[in-house]
Scaffold this active site. Structure first.
Site, short mmCIF file in Angstrom:
data_model
loop_
_atom_site.label_atom_id
_atom_site.label_comp_id
_atom_site.label_asym_id
_atom_site.label_seq_id
_atom_site.Cartn_x
_atom_site.Cartn_y
_atom_site.Cartn_z
N ASN A 157 23.65 44.24 -37.97
CA ASN A 157 22.31 44.31 -38.29
C ASN A 157 21.77 43.08 -37.57
O ASN A 157 22.35 41.73 -37.82
CB ASN A 157 22.05 44.15 -39.89
CG ASN A 157 20.54 43.84 -40.21
OD1 ASN A 157 19.78 43.74 -39.16
ND2 ASN A 157 20.41 43.99 -41.38
N HIS A 171 15.68 51.03 -37.75
CA HIS A 171 16.39 49.59 -37.80
C HIS A 171 18.02 49.82 -38.18
O HIS A 171 18.32 50.55 -39.04
CB HIS A 171 15.77 49.09 -39.05
CG HIS A 171 16.47 47.78 -39.71
ND1 HIS A 171 16.90 46.77 -38.47
CD2 HIS A 171 16.86 47.07 -40.66
CE1 HIS A 171 17.60 45.79 -39.25
NE2 HIS A 171 17.35 45.83 -40.42
N CYS A 205 13.72 41.81 -40.84
CA CYS A 205 14.09 42.95 -40.05
C CYS A 205 13.19 44.10 -39.54
O CYS A 205 13.14 44.87 -38.77
CB CYS A 205 15.14 43.65 -40.94
SG CYS A 205 16.59 42.86 -41.40
N1 ACO Z 1 34.52 43.35 -48.09
C1 ACO Z 1 35.31 43.76 -49.19
N2 ACO Z 1 34.78 44.02 -50.40
C2 ACO Z 1 33.52 43.46 -50.45
C3 ACO Z 1 32.71 43.07 -49.53
C4 ACO Z 1 33.26 42.95 -48.31
N3 ACO Z 1 32.73 42.33 -47.17
N4 ACO Z 1 31.66 42.70 -50.00
C5 ACO Z 1 31.54 43.18 -51.34
N5 ACO Z 1 32.62 43.60 -51.80
C6 ACO Z 1 33.09 44.21 -52.90
C7 ACO Z 1 32.29 43.61 -54.15
O1 ACO Z 1 32.63 42.30 -54.48
C8 ACO Z 1 32.81 44.90 -55.10
O2 ACO Z 1 33.75 44.28 -55.71
P1 ACO Z 1 34.02 44.41 -57.32
O3 ACO Z 1 33.83 45.96 -57.74
O4 ACO Z 1 35.40 44.14 -57.50
O5 ACO Z 1 32.89 43.48 -57.95
C9 ACO Z 1 32.68 45.98 -54.24
O6 ACO Z 1 33.12 45.41 -53.05
C10 ACO Z 1 31.45 46.69 -54.23
O7 ACO Z 1 30.29 46.03 -54.14
P2 ACO Z 1 28.88 46.48 -53.84
O8 ACO Z 1 28.03 45.47 -53.73
O9 ACO Z 1 28.74 47.45 -55.21
O10 ACO Z 1 29.18 47.46 -52.67
P3 ACO Z 1 28.03 48.52 -52.29
O11 ACO Z 1 28.69 49.93 -52.11
O12 ACO Z 1 26.71 48.31 -53.05
O13 ACO Z 1 27.86 47.96 -50.73
C11 ACO Z 1 26.49 46.71 -49.35
C12 ACO Z 1 27.28 46.68 -50.47
C13 ACO Z 1 27.26 47.35 -48.14
C14 ACO Z 1 25.93 45.40 -48.94
C15 ACO Z 1 25.34 47.88 -49.75
O14 ACO Z 1 24.81 47.48 -50.86
C16 ACO Z 1 24.26 47.81 -48.58
O15 ACO Z 1 24.35 48.33 -47.65
N6 ACO Z 1 22.98 47.45 -49.16
C17 ACO Z 1 22.02 47.07 -48.07
C18 ACO Z 1 21.94 45.87 -47.62
C19 ACO Z 1 21.57 45.61 -46.30
O16 ACO Z 1 21.61 46.39 -45.37
N7 ACO Z 1 21.08 44.54 -45.94
C20 ACO Z 1 20.55 44.18 -44.63
C21 ACO Z 1 19.14 43.69 -44.71
S1 ACO Z 1 17.92 44.74 -45.34
C22 ACO Z 1 17.70 45.85 -44.28
O17 ACO Z 1 18.10 45.65 -42.99
C23 ACO Z 1 17.31 47.16 -44.57
#
Ligand code: ACO
Length: 319
Positions: A276, A246, A113
């Site tokens: 993304n 980004h 990224c």
């Molecule tokens: N739809 C519905 N529910 C989901 C999904 C989905 N797509 N994905 C995960 N869940 C559920 C999980 O299973 C979990 O359920 P549980 O509580 O029953 O176990 C619940 O949602 C919460 O999951 P978390 O992982 O705690 O959710 P979080 O609030 O951390 O959000 C996310 C997840 C959006 C991925 C966040 O962590 C994030 O944005 N991280 C950064 C990731 C990113 O941007 N990566 C891209 C590459 S790096 C970069 O470009 C900067």
């Protein structure tokens, strides 16, 4: 001698995949995706549409906007994690297809990224060294090919596309790329990676991610590198006209902007439309704002990114 941006172009595949449509593929909801990421839709390349095809379309738009031909370009520096083939570099396909012949050279840069910031920095340094006069800097990704479409924690986040800028040598010290800042921390390579590769499993593998760890690092590393860029240029966040971050996740972008005390009107936000797109995300956002007239002569622009590696970086640019 340094470099300035003279043009920009972008391309998005025809197929837009909405959150609602994703609901029929995995156990997710439009509401969950919007709340956690700000993403509303993403574009998905056609089966036979390659990374180079998207890169060429973005490059052609940038060339047309600048009134230049492929043969006017000395180097194609292309940031991608999804090359057409393991080798040769996707940049040489672009070199051929835009009509550069054997003039100059093409090379890929792999920083996921952060790929566009890395590619821009490489091109800028070739120009500063006097080795080239004009470069096409591209970010292009067919990230959909790296996704496990059964994994709802990753497949809802990413999309495909390409963006390109043309930079050229200038002696005017007041405009252009004022500084670039690159970092990586290999110890964090496993929190965002693929589970395969040509040198290990002989497959490309699929994206795996520890979302919460990535989120935490993203906010702190991008804030750090923004502070570094401001300090290096002896300016404050108040001086910035546009933040072009980004486009991974609106919550990450909001957190960085909040730390900078930057109002939302100064942020170019496209994550809702593109998801993304990895290395393509910043040039896609930049080209959108350049071509709709938001970005104007003399504007001070700050670009920042973080990605797998972990890699992160920033570029400060006076248009
Ligand atoms: N739809 C519905 N529910 C989901 C999904 C989905 N797509 N994905 C995960 N869940 C559920 C999980 O299973 C979990 O359920 P549980 O509580 O029953 O176990 C619940 O949602 C919460 O999951 P978390 O992982 O705690 O959710 P979080 O609030 O951390 O959000 C996310 C997840 C959006 C991925 C966040 O962590 C994030 O944005 N991280 C950064 C990731 C990113 O941007 N990566 C891209 C590459 S790096 C970069 O470009 C900067």
């Amino acid at each position: 001698m340094h470099s300035k941006i003279i043009s920009a172009g972008h391309y998005l595949p025809e197929k837009a995949l909405s959150n609602k449509e994703l609901e029929s593929l995995v156990d997710t909801s439009d509401e969950w995706i919007r709340q956690r990421t700000g993403i509303e839709k993403r574009h998905i390349a056609a089966e036979d549409e390659k990374t180079s095809d998207m890169a060429v379309k973005a490059a052609e738009m940038a060339l047309k906007n600048a009134g230049l031909k492929g043969s006017d370009i000395d180097a194609v520096i292309l940031g991608t994690t999804t090359p057409d083939r393991t080798f040769p570099a996707t940049a040489v396909t672009v070199q051929d297809k835009i009509g550069m012949g054997d003039h100059g050279f093409g090379m890929d840069v792999q920083a996921v990224c952060s790929g566009f910031i890395y590619a821009l920095s490489v091109a800028d340094n070739f120009i500063k060294a006097g080795q080239i006069k004009r470069a096409l800097v591209i970010g292009a990704e067919k990230f959909s090919n790296l996704l496990n479409w059964d994994d709802r924690t990753t497949c809802v986040l990413f999309g495909d596309g390409a963006g390109a800028v043309i930079i050229e040598a200038t002696e005017d010290a007041n405009t252009g790329i004022l500084s670039t800042h690159l970092h990586s921390e290999g110890a964090q390579r496993d929190i965002l990676c693929t589970d395969g590769g040509a040198g290990s499993t002989k497959t490309t593998g699929h994206v795996t991610m520890n979302g919460q760890e990535v989120f935490r690092h993203a906010v702190s590393r991008m804030s750090e590198v923004v502070a570094e860029a401001l300090k290096a240029n002896n300016i404050t966040a108040n001086d910035i006209d546009w933040l072009i971050p980004h486009q991974a996740n609106k919550r990450i972008i909001d957190s960085t902007a909040k730390k900078m005390k930057l109002p939302p009107e100064k942020i170019v936000l496209t994550v809702q439309d593109h998801g993304n797109t990895s290395a393509a995300s910043i040039p896609l956002a930049f080209s959108t704002a350049w071509n709709d007239g938001r970005v104007k002569k003399n504007d001070l622009i700050l670009m920042e990114a973080m990605g797998g590696g972990l890699t992160w970086g920033a570029a400060l640019i006076r248009i």
